[in-house]
Design a protein around this motif. Structure first.
Motif, PDB file in Angstrom:
ATOM      1  N   ARG A  46       0.844  -1.200   0.000  1.00 42.70           N
ATOM      2  CA  ARG A  46       0.000   0.000   0.000  1.00 42.70           C
ATOM      3  C   ARG A  46       0.877   1.248   0.000  1.00 42.70           C
ATOM      4  O   ARG A  46       0.617   2.213  -0.733  1.00 42.70           O
ATOM      5  CB  ARG A  46      -0.916  -0.025   1.226  1.00 42.70           C
ATOM      6  N   ALA A  47       1.946   1.231   0.819  1.00 45.36           N
ATOM      7  CA  ALA A  47       2.871   2.367   0.838  1.00 45.36           C
ATOM      8  C   ALA A  47       3.576   2.519  -0.504  1.00 45.36           C
ATOM      9  O   ALA A  47       3.761   3.635  -1.004  1.00 45.36           O
ATOM     10  CB  ALA A  47       3.897   2.185   1.964  1.00 45.36           C
ATOM     11  N   MET A  48       3.956   1.390  -1.108  1.00 46.60           N
ATOM     12  CA  MET A  48       4.594   1.426  -2.426  1.00 46.60           C
ATOM     13  C   MET A  48       3.659   2.026  -3.470  1.00 46.60           C
ATOM     14  O   MET A  48       4.068   2.854  -4.288  1.00 46.60           O
ATOM     15  CB  MET A  48       5.002   0.006  -2.844  1.00 46.60           C
ATOM     16  N   ALA A  49       2.386   1.610  -3.435  1.00 51.27           N
ATOM     17  CA  ALA A  49       1.427   2.102  -4.420  1.00 51.27           C
ATOM     18  C   ALA A  49       1.252   3.609  -4.296  1.00 51.27           C
ATOM     19  O   ALA A  49       1.159   4.325  -5.301  1.00 51.27           O
ATOM     20  CB  ALA A  49       0.090   1.385  -4.230  1.00 51.27           C
ATOM     21  N   LYS A  50       1.210   4.099  -3.058  1.00 50.71           N
ATOM     22  CA  LYS A  50       1.042   5.543  -2.853  1.00 50.71           C
ATOM     23  C   LYS A  50       2.266   6.312  -3.328  1.00 50.71           C
ATOM     24  O   LYS A  50       2.153   7.399  -3.895  1.00 50.71           O
ATOM     25  CB  LYS A  50       0.753   5.832  -1.377  1.00 50.71           C
ATOM     26  N   ARG A  51       3.445   5.758  -3.106  1.00 52.29           N
ATOM     27  CA  ARG A  51       4.670   6.401  -3.593  1.00 52.29           C
ATOM     28  C   ARG A  51       4.710   6.418  -5.114  1.00 52.29           C
ATOM     29  O   ARG A  51       5.128   7.406  -5.724  1.00 52.29           O
ATOM     30  CB  ARG A  51       5.905   5.681  -3.037  1.00 52.29           C
ATOM     31  N   LEU A  52       4.273   5.333  -5.726  1.00 54.03           N
ATOM     32  CA  LEU A  52       4.236   5.294  -7.188  1.00 54.03           C
ATOM     33  C   LEU A  52       3.219   6.294  -7.734  1.00 54.03           C
ATOM     34  O   LEU A  52       3.460   6.939  -8.753  1.00 54.03           O
ATOM     35  CB  LEU A  52       3.891   3.877  -7.662  1.00 54.03           C
ATOM     36  N   ASP A  53       2.080   6.422  -7.050  1.00 54.29           N
ATOM     37  CA  ASP A  53       1.088   7.429  -7.453  1.00 54.29           C
ATOM     38  C   ASP A  53       1.684   8.829  -7.383  1.00 54.29           C
ATOM     39  O   ASP A  53       1.444   9.671  -8.259  1.00 54.29           O
ATOM     40  CB  ASP A  53      -0.145   7.352  -6.548  1.00 54.29           C
ATOM     41  N   ALA A  60       4.063   9.285 -10.271  1.00 52.86           N
ATOM     42  CA  ALA A  60       3.317   9.485 -11.514  1.00 52.86           C
ATOM     43  C   ALA A  60       2.727  10.888 -11.575  1.00 52.86           C
ATOM     44  O   ALA A  60       2.701  11.520 -12.635  1.00 52.86           O
ATOM     45  CB  ALA A  60       2.214   8.437 -11.625  1.00 52.86           C
ATOM     46  N   ALA A  61       2.248  11.368 -10.424  1.00 55.84           N
ATOM     47  CA  ALA A  61       1.677  12.718 -10.378  1.00 55.84           C
ATOM     48  C   ALA A  61       2.730  13.765 -10.703  1.00 55.84           C
ATOM     49  O   ALA A  61       2.467  14.725 -11.434  1.00 55.84           O
ATOM     50  CB  ALA A  61       1.072  12.979  -9.003  1.00 55.84           C
ATOM     51  N   ARG A  62       3.938  13.592 -10.149  1.00 57.92           N
ATOM     52  CA  ARG A  62       5.011  14.561 -10.415  1.00 57.92           C
ATOM     53  C   ARG A  62       5.404  14.535 -11.896  1.00 57.92           C
ATOM     54  O   ARG A  62       5.716  15.572 -12.487  1.00 57.92           O
ATOM     55  CB  ARG A  62       6.219  14.264  -9.533  1.00 57.92           C
ATOM     56  N   ILE A  63       5.406  13.342 -12.489  1.00 59.35           N
ATOM     57  CA  ILE A  63       5.739  13.244 -13.909  1.00 59.35           C
ATOM     58  C   ILE A  63       4.673  13.948 -14.746  1.00 59.35           C
ATOM     59  O   ILE A  63       4.989  14.706 -15.666  1.00 59.35           O
ATOM     60  CB  ILE A  63       5.859  11.761 -14.326  1.00 59.35           C
ATOM     61  N   ARG A  64       3.404  13.714 -14.420  1.00 58.27           N
ATOM     62  CA  ARG A  64       2.321  14.375 -15.153  1.00 58.27           C
ATOM     63  C   ARG A  64       2.399  15.882 -15.004  1.00 58.27           C
ATOM     64  O   ARG A  64       2.101  16.637 -15.927  1.00 58.27           O
ATOM     65  CB  ARG A  64       0.962  13.880 -14.658  1.00 58.27           C
ATOM     66  N   ASP A  65       2.818  16.328 -13.817  1.00 57.01           N
ATOM     67  CA  ASP A  65       2.872  17.766 -13.550  1.00 57.01           C
ATOM     68  C   ASP A  65       4.040  18.452 -14.245  1.00 57.01           C
ATOM     69  O   ASP A  65       4.191  19.661 -14.147  1.00 57.01           O
ATOM     70  CB  ASP A  65       2.952  18.032 -12.046  1.00 57.01           C
ATOM     71  N   SER A  66       4.877  17.670 -14.929  1.00 54.36           N
ATOM     72  CA  SER A  66       5.940  18.304 -15.710  1.00 54.36           C
ATOM     73  C   SER A  66       5.378  18.925 -16.990  1.00 54.36           C
ATOM     74  O   SER A  66       6.041  19.701 -17.653  1.00 54.36           O
ATOM     75  CB  SER A  66       7.022  17.277 -16.058  1.00 54.36           C
TER      76      SER A  66
END
Length: 301
Positions: free
Chosen positions: A69-76, A79-85
């Motif tokens: 669950r912690a891994m999934a949140k970190r991956l989210d 992904a959010a930071r990549i999208r925000d580029s």
């Protein structure tokens, strides 16, 4: 550990069923079952108790599910930071705040934000429980107290007070209380002091109840209090930010109010450069400035 097997385990633990996990993963139930059994064999541990009604995590399974669950949140978050580029503001934004502020102040103003950024997908999470932003239970929070976590960016937006309001129709029928001692002759509409809320509100209600209030309506959120007051049921304890959007509310006993309650906007340090967060933060600040100006104009007039 095999990352693919962990992904499948996480889906099964989250769904509580091999069939439902297979639907999410677009895999057959037998394929999901094989991967889970292979993971259990590699760990030499049983991860699920198997029952006719579904799967229940074992103690070892709970430990592994906490990790995935912690891994999934970190991956989210990554992904959010990549999208925000990207230059444009789009995608999911999870906003958490209290039921009262979310339903009565924030939600009615969101059309302006969507006009600016029509490709945003906002998930508004309204509850009194404080969600864990660093663990990505939400992206941004508006809370009625300063956040305690050190790794959050926070900004004070405004301060609110709980005050007394009634409808014009109620006051025409029942009269205006001239002093706080008169409150006992009126029906008091408020949040139950045992329900989750800011201390300033429960303290004010507790003080009012010392004046031998004979009739009350207790509600577990401010939306319910407002609806009852607007329908002429009694005098309600409500946050003062409502006076701007509900001009039919009449302030009662202006000297009676709670202490100030600070309102903060907060988000994780790792989302500092998120364009979605920046867009939401700027929008809320602009609305607060407009709210303050209107409140100042009202007090002058």
């Amino acid at each position: 550990m095999d990352w693919d097997k962990l992904r499948i385990f996480h889906a099964v633990a989250d769904a509580g069923s091999l069939t439902h996990a297979g639907d999410v993963l677009h895999l057959s139930q037998s394929a999901v079952s094989r991967q889970v059994r292979a993971l259990e064999e590699s760990l030499n541990a049983t991860l699920f108790h198997r029952h006719a009604r579904g799967l229940i995590l074992t103690e070892q399974g709970e430990l592994l599910f906490d990790a995935t669950r912690a891994m999934a949140k970190r991956l989210d978050a990554a992904a959010a930071r990549i999208r925000d580029s990207e230059e444009e503001v789009f995608g999911q934004l999870r906003v958490t705040t209290t039921i009262g502020l979310g339903t009565l102040w924030l939600a009615p103003r969101l059309p302006k934000l969507y006009e600016q950024y029509p490709d945003l997908n906002i998930e508004l999470m309204l509850e009194e429980r404080v969600l864990d932003l660093p663990m990505r239970e939400a992206d941004v929070a508006i809370r009625m107290k300063e956040p305690s976590q050190a790794d959050l960016i926070r900004k004070k937006l405004m301060a609110v007070r709980m005050q007394l309001f009634a409808s014009k129709e109620y006051l025409e029928l029942n009269g205006h209380p001239a002093a706080i001692e008169d409150i006992g002759e009126h029906r008091l509409v408020c949040q139950n002091t045992n329900s989750p809320q800011v201390g300033a509100s429960s303290n004010l209600v507790g003080h009012l109840m010392t004046y031998d209030v004979k009739s009350t309506l207790m509600v577990n959120n401010y939306f319910g209090v407002l609806q009852a007051v607007a329908n002429h049921l009694g005098i309600g304890v409500l946050p003062n930010y409502l006076s701007q959007d509900f001009p039919n509310l009449v302030r009662v006993l202006p000297d009676v109010q709670s202490v100030e309650v600070p309102v903060y906007l907060a988000y994780p340090e790792e989302l500092r450069h998120s364009k979605r967060i920046s867009a939401f933060r700027d929008f809320v600040q602009e609305e607060i400035i407009a709210y303050r100006k209107q409140m100042k104009d009202q007090s002058v007039s």
